[in-house]
Write an enzyme that holds these catalytic residues in place. Structure first.
Site, PDB file in Angstrom:
ATOM      1  N   GLU A 363       0.708  -1.168   0.155  1.00 16.59           N
ATOM      2  CA  GLU A 363       0.010   0.019  -0.047  1.00 16.59           C
ATOM      3  C   GLU A 363       0.689   1.275  -0.210  1.00 16.59           C
ATOM      4  O   GLU A 363       0.440   2.298  -0.772  1.00 16.59           O
ATOM      5  CB  GLU A 363      -0.861   0.005   1.337  1.00 16.59           C
ATOM      6  CG  GLU A 363      -1.936  -1.026   1.229  1.00 16.59           C
ATOM      7  CD  GLU A 363      -2.880  -1.148  -0.102  1.00 16.59           C
ATOM      8  OE1 GLU A 363      -2.988  -0.144  -0.793  1.00 16.59           O
ATOM      9  OE2 GLU A 363      -3.427  -2.255  -0.415  1.00 16.59           O
ATOM     10  N   HIS A 451      -5.014  -5.877 -11.411  1.00 16.45           N
ATOM     11  CA  HIS A 451      -4.199  -6.807 -10.539  1.00 16.45           C
ATOM     12  C   HIS A 451      -3.677  -8.052 -11.150  1.00 16.45           C
ATOM     13  O   HIS A 451      -3.170  -8.848 -10.678  1.00 16.45           O
ATOM     14  CB  HIS A 451      -5.157  -6.957  -9.283  1.00 16.45           C
ATOM     15  CG  HIS A 451      -5.578  -5.751  -8.514  1.00 16.45           C
ATOM     16  ND1 HIS A 451      -6.549  -5.145  -8.782  1.00 16.45           N
ATOM     17  CD2 HIS A 451      -5.221  -5.316  -7.236  1.00 16.45           C
ATOM     18  CE1 HIS A 451      -6.768  -4.099  -7.722  1.00 16.45           C
ATOM     19  NE2 HIS A 451      -5.729  -4.390  -6.966  1.00 16.45           N
TER      20      HIS A 451
END
Length: 549
Positions: A363, A451
């Site tokens: 993140e 992703h």
């Protein structure tokens, strides 16, 4: 902003983590987990800069921006705005700029100017080669029409918002001929609870939607964590209590949202200097998730500083902050550049916080990407954005931390059991093992969720680091194929990380696709190790092995 997972039928994202941690500190001073030795960096590697030195370089670059714009051939209506500066050990300076045209932001107009220590310009890397020029700055459609289109697009993601959160005129130059456009933003929540920050680009002459992307990017004290065991944390004493403020790393703070989905939350504090229990809990006041988040933040900070000489996400010595216990049964984690923060859900049944070490590193690396290359979160550039978080944040941070409870590997989300069967979220040696990711490039890769399109770069990085075929690393067995049947011999993870980081910070731009990523990493390998070196040749071989040429 970008969530950690790709969602299947709008249920789960493509990455998650859970952690339980505690912190112990007897004074207002701090201690940290033992740092890994600073590695020797080649002359072309980024130098470690103090916050003052970095700010000075930024200011000088901005002072000289007009002269620089003229020297590299920009038009009279164009201006440069400094975004970041990287200085190499040998004195070479790479200055990253955003562009404006007649006062309007140019999206896809970012560029990097490479300057030798002597002051001579050695080259310019541009997101677009097109000249920035539009026939008219007067829109033919109204802002309301652009807003209506943006709201409609956001509704497909589950947003209940009926109005936009902002709109501005821009020049869209990310692909094709530059045009006058509107950038419209719609907020609210997506259907799985992830905050929505949908950016829609609309042609101001025709009303045609040109592009859209999601702005949410998927995350001596003693911490008793869920995944990393008992760890050292840096905390701060305030009166008779202690809180999760890390003054030694830019002032990073960890907050508890207590199931809310907005706001900053409450700073995590305790009457003792121990945070967490080392076990999972469904309580919104449990401090284990906070301890894990704090541990992930400190390891990521130390990793970027000691391995790349980078002081914080923006390289300005200032920390982001973390928020835990987001929403109820929220199975995701995300980075939000607008708040400059990481946010972690508690997973299904609020029993599995998504705060593992590789998720935290992932993140925060979205933040690094946003403040360097700014890779668009869509298409091939979006896959490279996600892969960068897996490569530098997931793998790099985990190996750096060298934690016996969570040893380094080439798996993403292996601790959090997001699939319910003990399998990882992503595999780097053969990405397709997750059921959706691409092992190699094809003309349709850009149509995949980011992703999954990230698999091409993840596979490249594994091959560059470890090579093809069967291998066991830290007790995990891998067997990596190649698309062309070649045999690749890896150069080692440390060198591979240096090459990717240098490419990200000096050669990638917002529109970089896989072909341009190959060129950028080859340039980085040439700078670091020389043209024709084993490292350079292996970069070329690893890209060919995933069908990128």
């Amino acid at each position: 902003m970008s969530p950690l997972y790709a969602r299947h039928k709008r249920t789960t994202l493509a990455i998650a983590t859970a952690v339980a941690a505690g912190a112990l500190l007897s004074t207002g001073l701090t201690t940290t987990a033992s740092a890994q030795p600073t590695t020797h960096r080649p002359a072309a590697a980024p130098a470690a800069l103090s916050a003052t030195a970095h700010a000075s370089l930024m200011q000088k670059a901005q002072d000289d921006a007009a002269t620089t714009a003229q020297s590299i051939g920009l038009g009279a209506k164009e201006k440069l705005v400094v975004k970041d500066v990287v200085k190499d050990v040998d004195g070479t300076v790479h200055t990253r700029y955003e562009r404006t045209y007649a006062g309007l932001p140019v999206l896809g107009g970012d560029l990097v100017v490479h300057t030798a220590e002597s002051g001579r310009t050695e080259g310019v890397t541009k997101a677009t080669k097109a000249a920035i020029k539009v026939a008219s700055l007067t829109p033919r459609i109204t802002p309301a029409k652009a807003a209506q289109q943006a709201v409609s697009a956001a509704r497909t993601l589950g947003s209940a918002k009926s109005s936009t959160d902002g709109a501005r005129k821009v020049i869209w130059a990310a692909n094709g001929t530059p045009v006058l456009a509107y950038e419209t933003i719609v907020g609210g929540l997506q259907d799985d609870g992830t905050p929505n920050q949908l950016h829609v680009i609309t042609d101001a002459a025709t009303g045609k939607k040109l592009f859209e992307y999601q702005g949410i990017e998927n995350a001596t004290g003693t911490g008793k964590t869920l995944y990393s065991g008992t760890v050292s944390l840096t905390t701060t004493q305030s009166g008779s209590s202690y809180n999760l403020t890390d003054a030694s790393r830019g002032g990073h703070k960890t907050y508890n949202l207590a199931r809310k989905t907005s706001g900053t939350g409450t700073l995590v504090s305790n009457s003792t200097n121990t945070f967490g229990t080392g076990t999972a809990s469904t309580s919104s006041s449990d401090q284990t998730a906070a301890a894990d988040a704090a541990y992930g933040a400190q390891e990521t900070w130390d990793y970027y500083k000691n391995v790349f000489g980078r002081s914080g996400i923006k390289n300005d010595g200032k920390a982001a902050y973390s928020r835990v216990h987001y929403g109820s049964s929220y199975v995701n984690a995300f980075w939000d550049d607008s708040c400059f923060c990481m946010t972690y859900g508690d997973g299904q049944g609020n029993a599995d916080p998504l705060t593992s070490l590789d998720v935290a590193g992932h993140e925060m690396t979205h933040g690094v990407t946003a403040n360097t290359a700014g890779l668009d979160y869509s298409g091939e550039s979006g896959g490279l954005n996600e892969a960068t978080s897996d490569i530098l944040g997931g793998v790099g941070v985990e190996f750096y931390a060298n934690n016996a409870k969570d040893p380094g590997d080439y798996l993403i989300g292996e601790k959090i059991n997001i699939n319910g069967d003990g399998t990882p979220l992503r595999y780097m040696d053969k990405p397709s093992k997750d059921g959706g990711s691409a092992d190699s490039w094809s003309s349709s890769v850009g149509n995949l969720d980011v992703h999954y399109s990230s698999g091409v770069a993840n596979h490249f990085f594994y091959l560059l680091s470890e090579g093809s075929g069967a291998k066991t690393v830290n007790g995990v067995s891998y067997d990596s194929p190649t698309s062309n049947g070649s045999k690749v011999t890896g150069i080692g993870r440390d060198k591979a990380l240096q090459i990717w980081y240098k490419a990200l910070t000096t050669y990638f731009t917002s529109t970089t696709d896989y072909k341009a990523a190959r060129a950028g990493t080859l340039s980085a390998a040439k700078d670091l190790y020389g043209s024709g070196s084993t490292e350079y040749n292996t970069v070329a071989a690893a890209w060919s092995a995933v069908n990128v040429s």
